[in-house]
Design an enzyme around this catalytic site. Sequence first.
Site, short mmCIF file in Angstrom:
data_model
loop_
_atom_site.label_atom_id
_atom_site.label_comp_id
_atom_site.label_asym_id
_atom_site.label_seq_id
_atom_site.Cartn_x
_atom_site.Cartn_y
_atom_site.Cartn_z
N LYS A 86 34.29 38.24 29.16
CA LYS A 86 35.33 38.56 30.14
C LYS A 86 36.24 39.65 29.58
CE LYS A 86 37.33 35.27 32.57
NZ LYS A 86 38.05 33.99 32.79
C1 E4P Z 1 40.22 33.23 35.69
O1 E4P Z 1 39.64 33.94 34.91
C2 E4P Z 1 41.28 32.44 35.24
O2 E4P Z 1 40.75 31.66 34.19
C3 E4P Z 1 41.90 31.43 36.15
O3 E4P Z 1 41.08 31.07 37.20
C4 E4P Z 1 43.30 31.76 36.48
O4 E4P Z 1 43.82 30.63 37.08
P1 E4P Z 1 45.40 30.35 37.16
O5 E4P Z 1 45.96 31.31 38.13
O6 E4P Z 1 45.48 28.93 37.62
O7 E4P Z 1 45.90 30.54 35.77
#
Ligand code: E4P
Length: 224
Positions: A86
């Site tokens: 990522k």
């Molecule tokens: C995505 O990559 C993130 O891990 C995640 O879904 C963000 O979620 P949040 O807005 O609850 O932190």
Amino acid sequence: MLYILDTADLNSIKHCNEFYPLDGVTTNPSIIAKEKTDFWKLVKEIRNIIGEEKMLHVQTTQTVAEKIVEEAKLLKKELGENTFVKIPICEEGLKATTMLKKMGIGVTVTAIFTPAQALIAAKAGASFVAPYVNRLDNFLGDGTEVVSEIVGQLEIYNLDCKVLAASFKTAEQVHKCSSVGCHSVTVTEELLEMVISHPMTDVAIAGFERDWKSVYQDKTILDF
Ligand code: E4P
């Protein structure tokens, strides 16, 4: 639809991997830090629980393209084939994505808030783009609309990239994304539970049990 679990909590991963048709696990630095433990021990244990076949998305901690690539190669070497790196959308991230694409390492470009960001990430070679649905909704945006536009643009330009919608807080957000053709969602255990639950389902199940027991008491089909 690909269902991915957004956590590094090993108990939750074990549970969801057993009961839900999971396609993998996503993490990010905040999710990993929450576990307050050794990084490699944690991600290798996640890989161990989900097996080699399922996807594991792990975010880079580097900010310069060449270093991101170095970290990506190490992640792939240690965590196996179905590992996706990522990378948050930014110039260095796009450069790294292009380099990693050439090396055959899958990239999920994350922290996406606009269709334009997603399109350019896909063009750079991302396998997945991750728009944050709830965070968009929170700021008077429309997370589903953004997901829908991204799905449409990937189709129009025939790009080999999937939408991995993230940051969900309600089952309705998940449903709305699937309705617009979103390819995959990453959610918590709590969200998975919300997705499969309905008060009328509970009523129906209680009715089946009550009617059966009124005639057959505690016998099950296996007892006939
Ligand atoms: C995505 O990559 C993130 O891990 C995640 O879904 C963000 O979620 P949040 O807005 O609850 O932190």
